[in-house]
Design a protein around this motif. Structure first.
Motif, PDB file in Angstrom:
ATOM      1  N   SER A 171       0.859  -1.355  -0.077  1.00  0.00           N
ATOM      2  CA  SER A 171      -0.162  -0.100  -0.071  1.00  0.00           C
ATOM      3  C   SER A 171       0.739   1.162   0.000  1.00  0.00           C
ATOM      4  N   GLU A 194      -9.502  -6.023   4.327  1.00  0.00           N
ATOM      5  CA  GLU A 194      -8.122  -5.721   5.252  1.00  0.00           C
ATOM      6  C   GLU A 194      -8.023  -6.806   5.852  1.00  0.00           C
ATOM      7  N   LYS A 220      -7.057  -8.777   9.090  1.00  0.00           N
ATOM      8  CA  LYS A 220      -7.287  -8.901  10.634  1.00  0.00           C
ATOM      9  C   LYS A 220      -6.325  -9.915  11.295  1.00  0.00           C
ATOM     10  N   ARG A 238      -1.121  -9.659   4.856  1.00  0.00           N
ATOM     11  CA  ARG A 238      -0.749  -8.321   5.481  1.00  0.00           C
ATOM     12  C   ARG A 238      -0.275  -7.020   4.441  1.00  0.00           C
ATOM     13  N   ASP A 239      -0.655  -6.148   4.726  1.00  0.00           N
ATOM     14  CA  ASP A 239      -0.075  -4.833   3.747  1.00  0.00           C
ATOM     15  C   ASP A 239      -0.730  -4.860   2.009  1.00  0.00           C
ATOM     16  N   SER A 295      -4.255  -5.195   1.311  1.00  0.00           N
ATOM     17  CA  SER A 295      -5.619  -4.921   1.219  1.00  0.00           C
ATOM     18  C   SER A 295      -5.883  -4.016   0.117  1.00  0.00           C
ATOM     19  N   GLN A 296      -7.023  -4.058  -0.546  1.00  0.00           N
ATOM     20  CA  GLN A 296      -7.493  -3.073  -1.616  1.00  0.00           C
ATOM     21  C   GLN A 296      -9.178  -3.210  -2.083  1.00  0.00           C
ATOM     22  N   TYR A 318     -10.630   2.249  -3.679  1.00  0.00           N
ATOM     23  CA  TYR A 318      -9.390   2.597  -3.157  1.00  0.00           C
ATOM     24  C   TYR A 318      -8.370   3.340  -4.252  1.00  0.00           C
TER      25      TYR A 318
END
Length: 194
Positions: free
Chosen positions: A95, A124, A126, A156-157, A159-160, A164
């Motif tokens: 991201s 995202e 979790k 992790r890192d 998400s999209q 966005y």
């Protein structure tokens, strides 16, 4: 070494057809299956940060120009391309680095040039999730062949979603031309504003 747990999204299908344009296409992350290269052939310049992915992309497309390059630092002159594509590539970019990619795409695109993005919605991450890897299986239909593949990233890192990229593109001087969403995948077509 512990085995990573994988979340596999439902199978997705996408159909691609050629569209007309002037000049060459810069395909970001064009290694691996080299889908855009297979669709447009010698009109494509494919870049990737992984040499092996570029070698794989050329295995059945000898006319493809392949260059080892990072999309955050494109070694092309300003306004070099009429079209830039990203086919399930942005999902691999953290991201924090995606803004740099959009800046570079804007720099190398001609005025009114097109930036096309095909990608997948990744929710995202979790901390309580057991799965560490997000995987999307794809069936890609091209005019002369069908490709079955899957793309996966550490969750992790990464998400999209389409919104966005709509927000990021607007901040970086692009306007939306087309938006298509089907289940978990999306296709966005942006135009660089003058």
């Amino acid at each position: 070494m512990k085995e990573e747990k994988i979340y596999q999204a439902p199978n997705q299908e996408i159909k691609l057809d050629k569209t007309s344009f002037d000049g060459h296409i810069l395909d970001i992350g064009g290694g691996g299956e080299g889908v855009i290269g297979k669709l447009y052939g010698k009109d494509v310049i494919s870049i990737d940060t992984d040499k092996n992915e570029l070698i794989e992309a050329s295995s059945d497309n000898s006319g493809l120009l392949r260059i080892l390059m990072d999309a955050r630092d494109l070694n092309f002159l300003e306004k070099s391309f009429s079209k830039v594509t990203s086919f399930f590539t942005l999902m691999y970019i953290k991201s924090c680095d995606r803004r740099d990619v959009f800046d570079e795409v804007s720099r190398v695109l001609k005025d009114n040039g097109v930036f096309e993005v095909w990608d997948v919605e990744i929710p995202e991450f979790k901390e309580e999730k057991e799965e560490e890897v997000f995987l999307i299986p794809l069936k890609i239909s091209l005019p002369k062949q069908t490709i079955r593949t899957g793309y996966g990233v550490r969750w992790r890192d990464h998400s999209q979603n389409a919104n966005y990229y709509l927000t990021l593109a607007k901040k970086k001087g692009f306007s939306l031309v087309e938006k298509h969403k089907k289940d978990k995948i999306f296709h966005l077509k942006f135009k660089k504003r003058n």
